[in-house]
Enzyme design. Structure first.
Site, PDB file in Angstrom:
ATOM      1  CG  ASN A  70      71.963  66.653  35.873  1.00 52.47           C
ATOM      2  OD1 ASN A  70      71.480  67.187  36.878  1.00 52.47           O
ATOM      3  ND2 ASN A  70      73.139  66.327  35.681  1.00 52.47           N
TER       4      ASN A  70
ATOM      5  CG  LEU B  91      79.906  63.918  39.459  1.00 53.25           C
ATOM      6  CD1 LEU B  91      79.829  65.376  39.193  1.00 53.25           C
ATOM      7  CD2 LEU B  91      79.857  63.459  41.057  1.00 53.25           C
ATOM      8  CG  HIS B  92      77.035  57.556  38.732  1.00 55.36           C
ATOM      9  ND1 HIS B  92      77.620  57.903  39.751  1.00 55.36           N
ATOM     10  CD2 HIS B  92      77.673  56.713  38.175  1.00 55.36           C
ATOM     11  CE1 HIS B  92      78.695  57.203  39.991  1.00 55.36           C
ATOM     12  NE2 HIS B  92      78.633  56.052  38.961  1.00 55.36           N
ATOM     13  CB  CYS B  93      73.569  62.373  34.738  1.00 62.09           C
ATOM     14  SG  CYS B  93      74.366  61.938  33.007  1.00 62.09           S
ATOM     15  CB  ALA B  94      72.803  61.917  40.022  1.00 64.41           C
TER      16      ALA B  94
END
Ligand SMILES: Cc1ncc(COP(=O)(O)O)c(C=O)c1O
Length: 380
Positions: A99, A336-339
């Site tokens: 992100n 989601l690991h900012c992705a």
């Protein structure tokens, strides 16, 4: 003893010389660098200069003034994207971005920048041919990550950078997961804008990072303000790094970053990579043998950076992460690991995965303990 396996978020622990440099600077040397003519300020300025030199050397940038210090990789990426793109421009990117790239590009799209996204394959690889095809005439920038923070997939950066150069397309690389782990040479790889966190693979403290700006690349400032230079003018100076670095620098963090860079240099970049690759192979081999475990990303550790994602059949990643922490004292990152785009690409959206990211200080014994813990969770 806690087992920390979340080095993709930030490296931990930090080397002792990093802790010592931070404490020493905070206690004895935290004057404002570049702002005073007295010895304490000059000494702080020298720390910043040395950190700039070391960062430039790490990424193959001949001119240290083109290293712009930021608070993290996100700020470096924002500086790069907002600094070179304007309404009407066209930018090509990938479906594997964090992100930190996705959101500034979304904000720029709302202002009239055309954003074209190229989808990766199920292992997270983005085809260079697909990227070349998407970069139609008039494309200003190709912006992409070197190594995925979800799957660890390493992209063909060198090939793409050389090609961008022949086409007059600017090339921005997010090195959040590769700096300190994979060799990077901005000159040889044709990288115009390289965003680097100081607190992950470079082993520095949080609050550090930099953008490396290639020769001849014009970047508009993100912040305007005091630089300690050309104080008679109400305009931002033209010279780098001052043009892009306003306000008091984080000299404490930069002292730590310098110590981290020196530590890495001493440890030997090849040794660091080999150690982390050996841990990764152990993880890949061990997880593959666990019934119900599904691994995501490349199986070839040569094309795999530090992060690895997996799921367990019938197990919710969030619950697994919680149990690894609560029952086994093991830190991993889930979800989601900012992705989110990367998870859509590999088919794990919206639940996500469990991500394991070993670092320099992890041992094979810790990985064995982690694998045993996952084994017991998989068995119910
Ligand atoms: C691929 C990628 N890009 C960018 C970032 C943002 O880095 P920072 O936390 O230094 O802003 C991260 C952080 O995890 C990342 O993994």
């Amino acid at each position: 003893m806690t087992i920390y396996l979340d080095n993709a978020a930030t490296s931990f622990p930090k080397p002792e010389p990093v802790c010592a440099a931070v404490a020493r600077t905070l206690r004895y040397g935290a004057a404002n660098p570049g702002r005073g003519g007295y010895r304490l300020s000059l000494a702080a300025g020298r720390v910043v200069l040395a950190a700039r030199d070391a960062a430039a050397q790490l990424v193959g940038m001949p001119d240290p003034a083109r290293i712009i210090f930021t608070a993290n990789a996100t700020e470096a990426i924002n500086l790069a994207l907002f600094g070179v793109l304007q309404p009407g421009d066209r930018v090509v990117t990938t479906s594997m971005e964090h992100n930190a790239v996705v959101r500034p590009l979304r904000a720029l799209a709302d202002r009239g920048v055309e954003v074209v996204k190229v989808t990766a394959d199920a292992l997270g690889f983005v085809s260079p041919a697909d990227l070349r095809e998407a970069c139609t005439p008039g494309t200003r920038l190709l912006a992409m990550t070197h190594c995925s923070n979800v799957t660890g997939t390493v992209q063909a950066i060198e090939e793409l950078g050389r090609w961008c150069r022949t086409q007059g397309i600017l090339f921005m690389v997010d090195a959040a997961q590769s700096a300190g782990l994979l060799p990077i040479d901005v000159t040889e790889m044709g990288i115009d804008l390289l965003a680097v966190p100081g607190h992950k693979g470079l082993l520095g403290p949080p609050g550090t990072g930099f953008l490396c700006v290639g020769e001849g690349v014009q970047v508009k400032p993100l912040l305007y303000g005091g630089t300690g230079t050309r104080s008679t003018s109400d305009r931002q100076p033209d010279e780098l790094p001052e043009r892009l670095e306003s306000g008091t620098l984080n000299v404490i963090g930069l002292a730590g970053l310098l110590a981290g860079l020196e530590y890495l240099q001493k440890a030997g970049p090849v040794r660091v990579r080999e150690h982390e690759r050996a841990l990764l192979e152990q993880l890949l081999g061990g997880l593959r043998r666990i019934p119900g475990a599904t691994l995501f990303g490349p199986v070839d550790s040569q094309r795999h950076g530090g992060a690895l994602s997996f799921t367990l059949e019938g197990g919710d990643p969030t619950e697994l992460g919680h149990r690894l922490d609560a029952e086994h004292d093991i830190c991993v990152r889930v979800g989601l690991h900012c992705a989110p785009d990367a998870h859509r690409t590999i088919g794990t959206f919206p639940v996500g995965t469990v991500r394991v990211s070993p670092g320099w200080f992890n041992t094979h014994e810790e990985i064995d303990r982690f694998l045993a813990a996952v084994h017991s969770l998989a068995a119910g």
